[in-house]
Design an enzyme around this catalytic site. Structure first.
Site, short mmCIF file in Angstrom:
data_model
loop_
_atom_site.label_atom_id
_atom_site.label_comp_id
_atom_site.label_asym_id
_atom_site.label_seq_id
_atom_site.Cartn_x
_atom_site.Cartn_y
_atom_site.Cartn_z
N LYS A 48 26.49 58.28 22.88
CA LYS A 48 25.75 58.88 21.76
C LYS A 48 24.61 57.94 21.33
O LYS A 48 24.62 56.75 21.64
CB LYS A 48 26.70 59.14 20.60
CG LYS A 48 27.37 57.88 20.04
CD LYS A 48 28.53 58.24 19.11
CE LYS A 48 29.20 56.98 18.55
NZ LYS A 48 30.45 57.28 17.85
N ARG A 147 36.89 62.54 8.23
CA ARG A 147 35.49 62.66 8.62
C ARG A 147 35.28 63.93 9.43
O ARG A 147 34.59 64.84 9.01
CB ARG A 147 35.07 61.41 9.43
CG ARG A 147 33.60 61.38 9.76
CD ARG A 147 33.19 60.14 10.53
NE ARG A 147 33.65 60.14 11.91
CZ ARG A 147 33.21 59.30 12.84
NH1 ARG A 147 32.34 58.36 12.53
NH2 ARG A 147 33.66 59.37 14.08
N TYR A 269 5.66 37.81 2.48
CA TYR A 269 5.52 38.70 1.32
C TYR A 269 6.26 38.17 0.11
O TYR A 269 7.38 37.66 0.22
CB TYR A 269 6.07 40.10 1.67
CG TYR A 269 5.09 40.94 2.46
CD1 TYR A 269 3.86 41.30 1.93
CD2 TYR A 269 5.41 41.38 3.74
CE1 TYR A 269 2.96 42.07 2.65
CE2 TYR A 269 4.53 42.16 4.48
CZ TYR A 269 3.30 42.50 3.92
OH TYR A 269 2.42 43.26 4.64
N MET A 317 7.16 44.10 8.61
CA MET A 317 7.31 45.25 9.52
C MET A 317 7.14 44.84 10.98
O MET A 317 7.90 45.25 11.85
CB MET A 317 6.28 46.33 9.17
CG MET A 317 6.45 47.60 9.97
SD MET A 317 5.09 48.77 9.70
CE MET A 317 5.32 49.21 7.99
C1 LIG Z 1 31.47 56.43 18.27
C2 LIG Z 1 32.81 56.96 18.65
C3 LIG Z 1 33.57 56.33 19.65
C4 LIG Z 1 33.21 55.00 20.25
O1 LIG Z 1 33.53 53.99 19.32
P1 LIG Z 1 33.35 52.45 19.66
O2 LIG Z 1 33.92 51.75 18.48
O3 LIG Z 1 31.89 52.21 19.82
O4 LIG Z 1 34.09 52.17 20.92
C5 LIG Z 1 34.73 56.95 20.06
N1 LIG Z 1 35.14 58.12 19.49
C6 LIG Z 1 34.44 58.73 18.51
C7 LIG Z 1 34.96 59.98 17.91
C8 LIG Z 1 33.27 58.15 18.04
O5 LIG Z 1 32.60 58.76 17.04
#
Ligand SMILES: *Cc1c(COP(=O)(O)O)cnc(C)c1O
Length: 374
Positions: A48, A147, A269, A317
């Site tokens: 992802k 979640r 800054y 930036m």
């Molecule tokens: C992001 C995610 C993972 C991977 O998690 P890591 O801690 O990066 O190994 C696995 N399962 C779900 C549902 C996730 O959202």
């Protein structure tokens, strides 16, 4: 340039002032190591957010070559982009489930939704009817994270729907651990117990449970398929312990100016940093636009020849100023490179200094670097 992705092309462009090296061989060894740890269960890959910022178009095919056949993304749009890059026997799963309207495209492209609610189940069953064929799905259950996934009070209702529905082939059931990076957390055992309750309600299906941290919690957390993400990319799967994974990413950035300032000079800054004696400074070409969080202002460091060079003043930036007084005069000049990630500084080091986690640092690494895939 035929057949090249935009990232291949950008890697050929001269003129970058930061160099992000992504070691695909180390990625492959991390995958092989995790796959070995969970065998005889399988190892998927979570790709992802563009494979945690490293480029899903390079990462996913490399993992496929290593034997991976299960790829998880978060959003449907990511699955659509990934689909043409992988052979037909690679399964792509959408963790967030499907928004209304995406069902027929999902079916058409052979993507597997993670069903998170009764409504999503019904919509997917309608899509199967409309398509006139059996469609695959994964069922996700909430075991304590609140979640995503079907909540405990709806498990029975879903079991009834599943029993009555011939149009959907459930590949496995899954859940996600909230505290897997903390081996001491009592939440792990409590989620495992909930997962066992899910297994009892759906005895016909296999389980998919562990993320990176979960792999290191041991075999009861593995199910038939683990879902590592961060560990593939070299991040520490368990906090507070030596990281068993190989680093995948290194980052070097060019010096764009050096100067010597006297006591009382203000840096950056708002003039937050005031120099107390003669000080040599360098400005490097990386800023919060490149994923170095502003919270590193006056906190983090970079390295040259193994010597720590603290960040002074605010992160801008497009630039950061560092104190190079610890180096021999003339060691850093226009165009010299300093190390942000590499042998002297890990992702976890930067994350700690920035007050965040390695995930956020990785994903933020921007698109102005020359990306070098090794
Ligand atoms: C992001 C995610 C993972 C991977 O998690 P890591 O801690 O990066 O190994 C696995 N399962 C779900 C549902 C996730 O959202």
């Amino acid at each position: 340039m035929d057949g090249m992705t935009s990232r291949d092309i950008s890697a050929e462009i001269d003129g970058a002032s930061g160099y992000l090296t992504i070691d695909l061989a180390a990625l492959a060894r991390n995958y092989a190591r995790l796959a070995g740890d969970v065998a005889p269960a399988g190892a998927a890959a979570v790709v992802k957010a563009d494979a945690y910022g490293l480029g899903a178009d390079r990462v996913a095919p490399r993992l496929y070559a290593e034997g991976c056949r299960h790829f998880f993304v978060a959003q449907f749009v990511e699955a659509l982009r990934l689909r043409p890059l992988l052979a037909g026997d690679a399964r792509i799963f959408v963790l967030n489930g499907l928004l209304p309207g995406n069902e027929s495209a999902c079916a058409r492209h052979g993507i597997v939704p993670v069903i998170n609610s009764l409504e999503q189940w019904r919509r997917w069953a309608d899509a199967a009817k409309a398509a006139g064929r059996i469609l695959p799905a994964v069922l996700q259950f909430d075991t304590g994270m609140s979640r995503l996934g079907v909540p405990p009070e709806e498990r029975e209702a879903l079991a009834a729907l599943v029993k009555a529905e011939a149009g959907i082939a459930v590949l496995f059931v899954m859940s996600h651990l909230a505290s897997a990076d903390d081996t001491e957390s009592a939440q792990n055992a409590s989620q495992l117990a909930e997962m066992q309750a899910v297994a009892a309600a759906f005895p016909q299906f296999d389980l998919c449970f562990a993320n990176s941290g979960g792999i290191f919690l041991g075999q009861p957390y593995h199910g038939v398929l683990a879902r590592p993400g961060i560990a593939l990319y070299g991040g520490a799967p368990v906090s507070g312990r030596a990281n068993p994974m190989e680093p995948v990413v290194s980052l070097d950035v060019a010096v764009v100016q050096t100067r010597t300032v006297q006591a009382g000079a203000r840096v950056g800054y708002s003039g937050t940093h005031v120099v107390t004696g003669e000080t040599r400074l360098a400005t490097i070409a990386v800023g919060y636009a490149d994923g170095l969080p502003r919270s590193l202002s006056g906190r983090g460091a970079v390295y040259c020849d193994g010597i720590r060079l603290p960040i002074v003043g605010r992160v801008s930036m497009d630039s950061i100023t560092i104190d190079i007084s610890a180096l021999p005069q003339g060691r850093l000049t226009l165009g010299s490179r300093v190390e942000l990630l590499g042998p002297n500084q890990t992702l976890e080091d930067v994350a700690r200094d920035a007050g965040t986690i390695s995930y956020e640092i990785l994903i933020g690494l921007g698109n102005r670097y020359q990306r070098i895939y090794r």
